[in-house]
Enzyme design. Structure first.
Site, PDB file in Angstrom:
ATOM      1  N   GLU A 130       0.831  -1.183   0.000  1.00 44.09           N
ATOM      2  CA  GLU A 130       0.000   0.000   0.000  1.00 44.09           C
ATOM      3  C   GLU A 130       0.873   1.243   0.000  1.00 44.09           C
ATOM      4  OE1 GLU A 130      -4.119  -1.617   1.774  1.00 44.09           O
ATOM      5  OE2 GLU A 130      -2.625  -1.131   3.269  1.00 44.09           O
ATOM      6  N   CYS A 143       3.634   8.373   1.332  1.00 42.26           N
ATOM      7  CA  CYS A 143       4.179   7.358   2.239  1.00 42.26           C
ATOM      8  C   CYS A 143       4.365   6.077   1.438  1.00 42.26           C
ATOM      9  CB  CYS A 143       3.190   7.160   3.387  1.00 42.26           C
ATOM     10  SG  CYS A 143       3.668   5.859   4.524  1.00 42.26           S
ATOM     11  N   CYS A 150       6.699  -7.708   6.714  1.00 43.52           N
ATOM     12  CA  CYS A 150       7.841  -7.253   7.527  1.00 43.52           C
ATOM     13  C   CYS A 150       8.340  -8.441   8.331  1.00 43.52           C
ATOM     14  CB  CYS A 150       7.374  -6.130   8.467  1.00 43.52           C
ATOM     15  SG  CYS A 150       8.739  -5.347   9.359  1.00 43.52           S
ATOM     16  N   CYS A 154       6.532  -5.863  15.621  1.00 47.20           N
ATOM     17  CA  CYS A 154       6.205  -4.899  16.666  1.00 47.20           C
ATOM     18  C   CYS A 154       4.777  -5.189  17.102  1.00 47.20           C
ATOM     19  CB  CYS A 154       6.380  -3.483  16.141  1.00 47.20           C
ATOM     20  SG  CYS A 154       8.069  -3.224  15.577  1.00 47.20           S
ATOM     21  N   CYS A 157       1.709  -3.119  15.727  1.00 38.74           N
ATOM     22  CA  CYS A 157       1.661  -2.771  14.297  1.00 38.74           C
ATOM     23  C   CYS A 157       0.955  -3.854  13.497  1.00 38.74           C
ATOM     24  CB  CYS A 157       3.087  -2.586  13.778  1.00 38.74           C
ATOM     25  SG  CYS A 157       3.174  -2.366  11.990  1.00 38.74           S
ATOM     26  N   GLY A 217       6.967  -2.473   5.877  1.00 38.64           N
ATOM     27  CA  GLY A 217       8.331  -3.003   5.861  1.00 38.64           C
ATOM     28  C   GLY A 217       9.331  -2.183   6.640  1.00 38.64           C
ATOM     29  N   GLU A 218      10.480  -2.808   6.846  1.00 39.25           N
ATOM     30  CA  GLU A 218      11.583  -2.144   7.556  1.00 39.25           C
ATOM     31  C   GLU A 218      12.638  -1.779   6.502  1.00 39.25           C
ATOM     32  OE1 GLU A 218      12.686  -0.808  10.535  1.00 39.25           O
ATOM     33  OE2 GLU A 218      14.361  -0.451   9.170  1.00 39.25           O
ATOM     34  N   SER A 249      12.046   5.944   7.984  1.00 39.94           N
ATOM     35  CA  SER A 249      11.727   5.563   9.360  1.00 39.94           C
ATOM     36  C   SER A 249      12.214   4.146   9.636  1.00 39.94           C
ATOM     37  CB  SER A 249      10.217   5.640   9.571  1.00 39.94           C
ATOM     38  OG  SER A 249       9.868   5.125  10.834  1.00 39.94           O
ATOM     39  N   SER A 271      11.613   4.842  15.306  1.00 35.72           N
ATOM     40  CA  SER A 271      10.414   4.410  16.036  1.00 35.72           C
ATOM     41  C   SER A 271      10.833   4.024  17.445  1.00 35.72           C
ATOM     42  CB  SER A 271       9.786   3.209  15.321  1.00 35.72           C
ATOM     43  OG  SER A 271       9.354   3.604  14.053  1.00 35.72           O
ATOM     44  N   LEU A 272      10.720   4.942  18.350  1.00 26.05           N
ATOM     45  CA  LEU A 272      11.249   4.732  19.709  1.00 26.05           C
ATOM     46  C   LEU A 272      10.212   4.031  20.601  1.00 26.05           C
ATOM     47  CD1 LEU A 272      13.849   5.426  21.276  1.00 26.05           C
ATOM     48  CD2 LEU A 272      12.647   7.427  22.158  1.00 26.05           C
ATOM     49  N   HIS A 273       9.112   4.687  20.844  1.00 22.77           N
ATOM     50  CA  HIS A 273       7.930   4.116  21.499  1.00 22.77           C
ATOM     51  C   HIS A 273       8.066   3.722  22.965  1.00 22.77           C
ATOM     52  CE1 HIS A 273       6.478   4.267  17.493  1.00 22.77           C
ATOM     53  NE2 HIS A 273       7.013   3.140  17.087  1.00 22.77           N
ATOM     54  N   ASN A 348      -3.288   3.784  16.203  1.00 22.88           N
ATOM     55  CA  ASN A 348      -4.392   3.453  15.289  1.00 22.88           C
ATOM     56  C   ASN A 348      -4.768   1.993  15.486  1.00 22.88           C
ATOM     57  OD1 ASN A 348      -4.731   5.927  13.794  1.00 22.88           O
ATOM     58  ND2 ASN A 348      -2.663   5.552  13.045  1.00 22.88           N
ATOM     59  N   CYS A 391      -0.918   5.284  10.007  1.00 29.19           N
ATOM     60  CA  CYS A 391       0.281   4.543  10.414  1.00 29.19           C
ATOM     61  C   CYS A 391      -0.079   3.203  11.018  1.00 29.19           C
ATOM     62  CB  CYS A 391       1.023   5.266  11.526  1.00 29.19           C
ATOM     63  SG  CYS A 391       1.633   6.831  11.085  1.00 29.19           S
TER      64      CYS A 391
HETATM   65  N1  SAH Z   1       9.281  -0.247   9.780  1.00 27.08           N
HETATM   66  C1  SAH Z   1       9.528   1.134   9.919  1.00 27.08           C
HETATM   67  C2  SAH Z   1       8.654   2.007   9.039  1.00 27.08           C
HETATM   68  C3  SAH Z   1       7.197   1.645   8.918  1.00 27.08           C
HETATM   69  S1  SAH Z   1       6.129   1.884  10.292  1.00 27.08           S
HETATM   70  C4  SAH Z   1       9.403   1.545  11.370  1.00 27.08           C
HETATM   71  O1  SAH Z   1       8.945   0.734  12.177  1.00 27.08           O
HETATM   72  O2  SAH Z   1       9.813   2.651  11.690  1.00 27.08           O
HETATM   73  C5  SAH Z   1       5.843   3.656  10.349  1.00 27.08           C
HETATM   74  C6  SAH Z   1       5.519   4.177  11.740  1.00 27.08           C
HETATM   75  O3  SAH Z   1       4.194   3.795  12.136  1.00 27.08           O
HETATM   76  C7  SAH Z   1       6.456   3.633  12.801  1.00 27.08           C
HETATM   77  O4  SAH Z   1       6.841   4.647  13.692  1.00 27.08           O
HETATM   78  C8  SAH Z   1       5.572   2.644  13.496  1.00 27.08           C
HETATM   79  O5  SAH Z   1       6.043   2.364  14.792  1.00 27.08           O
HETATM   80  C9  SAH Z   1       4.240   3.335  13.481  1.00 27.08           C
HETATM   81  N2  SAH Z   1       3.100   2.436  13.733  1.00 27.08           N
HETATM   82  C10 SAH Z   1       3.027   1.114  13.506  1.00 27.08           C
HETATM   83  N3  SAH Z   1       1.813   0.649  13.883  1.00 27.08           N
HETATM   84  C11 SAH Z   1       1.105   1.700  14.364  1.00 27.08           C
HETATM   85  C12 SAH Z   1      -0.231   1.845  14.856  1.00 27.08           C
HETATM   86  N4  SAH Z   1      -1.068   0.831  14.906  1.00 27.08           N
HETATM   87  N5  SAH Z   1      -0.625   3.077  15.236  1.00 27.08           N
HETATM   88  C13 SAH Z   1       0.203   4.141  15.115  1.00 27.08           C
HETATM   89  N6  SAH Z   1       1.455   4.050  14.643  1.00 27.08           N
HETATM   90  C14 SAH Z   1       1.914   2.850  14.268  1.00 27.08           C
HETATM   91 FE1  SF4 Z   2       7.761  -3.733  10.775  1.00 27.97          FE
HETATM   92 FE2  SF4 Z   2       7.821  -1.071  11.336  1.00 27.97          FE
HETATM   93 FE3  SF4 Z   2       5.567  -2.506  11.716  1.00 27.97          FE
HETATM   94 FE4  SF4 Z   2       7.665  -2.871  13.315  1.00 27.97          FE
HETATM   95  S1  SF4 Z   2       6.440  -0.967  13.103  1.00 27.97           S
HETATM   96  S2  SF4 Z   2       6.403  -4.494  12.399  1.00 27.97           S
HETATM   97  S3  SF4 Z   2       9.343  -2.629  11.890  1.00 27.97           S
HETATM   98  S4  SF4 Z   2       6.556  -2.115   9.773  1.00 27.97           S
END
Ligand code: SAH
Ligand code: SF4
Length: 416
Positions: A130, A143, A150, A154, A157, A217-218, A249, A271-273, A348, A391
């Site tokens: 997408e 984006c 991936c 996480c 995600c 993806g990463e 990212s 992506s710290l979190h 989200n 996201c």
């Molecule tokens: N794999 C890479 C880039 C794709 S994810 C990464 O992890 O950085 C893009 C961003 O969306 C990242 O910061 C990810 O942590 C965040 N993200 C993933 N799932 C999410 C969700 N359900 N709600 C909000 N942000 C989310």
């Molecule tokens: Fe992959 Fe980024 Fe989602 Fe983590 S947040 S599962 S690295 S796409």
């Protein structure tokens, strides 16, 4: 070739609109290799394959480059500065096929999500990723995805629940920008078109002005293709999107962070979190391999980092998990000394997730602490939630949701 989708709408729809998805059986992988998205030297090498003499290759590649990335040529016949013979030879061996848009959804807020089809492996069913376009007053952000699925999981995600199917090629990465410009009619007009448009509302600013590699993806686990694809996107004689307007990212693939700075030179988002290894191990399991301290050291040493080129730290707001005010204070302490921006992302939701988005009041309090510590802390307004374009909601039909799951999800996103 399949017929193009119906004409694009110019204004956001009053309610989310969905263009009928093309049946999978309609998909035809291009029979010949496409030149779209290939690095310059690969275009020159392709010219060698059709016997263009070596001394001409650079210049011809340059002409093709201009037609492809400034004019948006969709077929070789449009390349009128090339001889007819050369155009014929190119046609016999290559195509200008882009990744195919299989479906388009337009959110009430103008966000567009495209389901993009790519050739499957061994001529099997196509793969799908997408790609999301987010228009704002001062910019238009695309984006893009780097992988189908991936390898990382996480826990918050949606993409992470889909196993890795394959890496995208450099051509498919740059190709997403080309298809967005096609779809949005975002190419430089020719001189004749200039005349036609002169009396009207000629648009000089690009609709696609910024790129974020935050789709599926990463990206740092598909390093070479991402590097080559982004270098095509940034090329000043082509798509010309400056590296300051391209943000990659990563979830924290430490060894490739310095490489990204040196070999791509784009902006970095991390992506710290979480502010402790203990919690980050649960949210971003890659943290078990690359600990917070190593990750932050890599950020501190990111080539080119400065107050004018800050690293963005993404922090998803998960209710009762990482959103306490103590977390906010620890976050500020942790990032001390790193030129940083902090991006708070409301979580989200997606079906089956165990997390909830933090309450709005809590996000505001959290954000105030970050702001008072001197960081601009924009809370990223979720865009395109009604079409699951926000996201972490991206997950392609390569592993399909049932219609019912989709509806549940859409309802959750709308009422949230
Ligand atoms: N794999 C890479 C880039 C794709 S994810 C990464 O992890 O950085 C893009 C961003 O969306 C990242 O910061 C990810 O942590 C965040 N993200 C993933 N799932 C999410 C969700 N359900 N709600 C909000 N942000 C989310
Ligand atoms: Fe992959 Fe980024 Fe989602 Fe983590 S947040 S599962 S690295 S796409």
């Amino acid at each position: 070739m399949t017929a193009p989708l119906a004409a694009s709408e110019t204004a956001p729809a009053a309610s989310a609109s969905f263009v009928e998805k093309r049946p999978l059986a309609d998909y035809r992988a291009p029979a010949q290799p496409s030149l779209v998205g290939l690095p310059r030297d690969a275009v020159a090498a392709a010219l060698g394959m059709i016997d263009v003499p070596e001394r001409q290759r650079r210049m011809r590649a340059q002409q093709i480059w201009h037609w492809l990335y400034v004019r948006g040529a969709q077929n070789f016949d449009a390349m009128t500065t090339l001889s007819k013979e050369l155009r014929t030879a190119l046609k016999q061996r290559f195509t200008l096929a882009r990744p195919e848009i299989a479906a388009e959804q337009i959110s009430v807020d103008g966000t567009r999500k495209w389901l993009v089809r790519l050739p499957g492996e061994f001529d099997g069913a196509p793969h799908e990723v997408e790609c999301v376009y987010i228009p704002e007053a001062d910019r238009g952000t695309l984006c893009i995805s780097s992988q189908v699925g991936c390898t990382l999981n996480c826990s918050f995600c949606h993409t992470g629940t889909q196993r890795l199917v394959r890496n995208l090629t450099a051509g498919e990465i740059a190709g997403q920008v080309v298809l967005a410009r096609d779809r949005l009619n975002d190419w430089t007009p020719t001189s004749e078109q200039h005349v036609t448009l002169a009396g009207g509302d000629e648009r000089r600013t690009r609709l696609v002005s910024n790129i974020v590699m935050m789709g599926m993806g990463e990206p740092l686990y598909n390093f070479e293709a991402v590097r080559d694809g982004l270098n095509v996107v940034a090329d000043g004689e082509g798509l010309s999107i400056s590296k300051r307007r391209i943000t990659l990212s990563t979830s924290g693939v430490v060894p490739n962070i310095a490489r990204a700075g040196a070999e791509i030179g784009c902006m970095l988002a991390v992506s710290l979190h979480a502010v402790t290894d203990e919690l980050r191990d649960q949210l971003v399991p890659l943290n078990r391999k690359y600990r917070l301290r190593e990750l932050l050291d890599a950020c501190r040493n990111y080539p080119g980092v400065s107050n004018a080129r800050r690293i963005t730290f993404e922090y998803v707001m998960l209710k009762g998990v990482n959103d306490s005010l103590a977390d906010a204070k620890a976050l500020v302490r942790l990032l001390k000394g790193i030129p940083a921006k902090i991006n708070l992302i409301p979580f989200n939701p997606w079906p089956g997730t165990k997390y909830e988005c933090s309450d709005w009041e809590q996000i505001e309090k959290f954000s105030e602490i970050v702001f008072n510590a001197g960081y601009a802390s924009p809370v990223r307004t979720p865009r395109g939630r009604d079409i699951l374009a926000a996201c972490g909601q991206l997950k392609s039909a390569t592993e399909k949701l049932s219609a019912r799951e989709r509806l549940t999800l859409r309802a959750m996103a709308m009422t949230d």
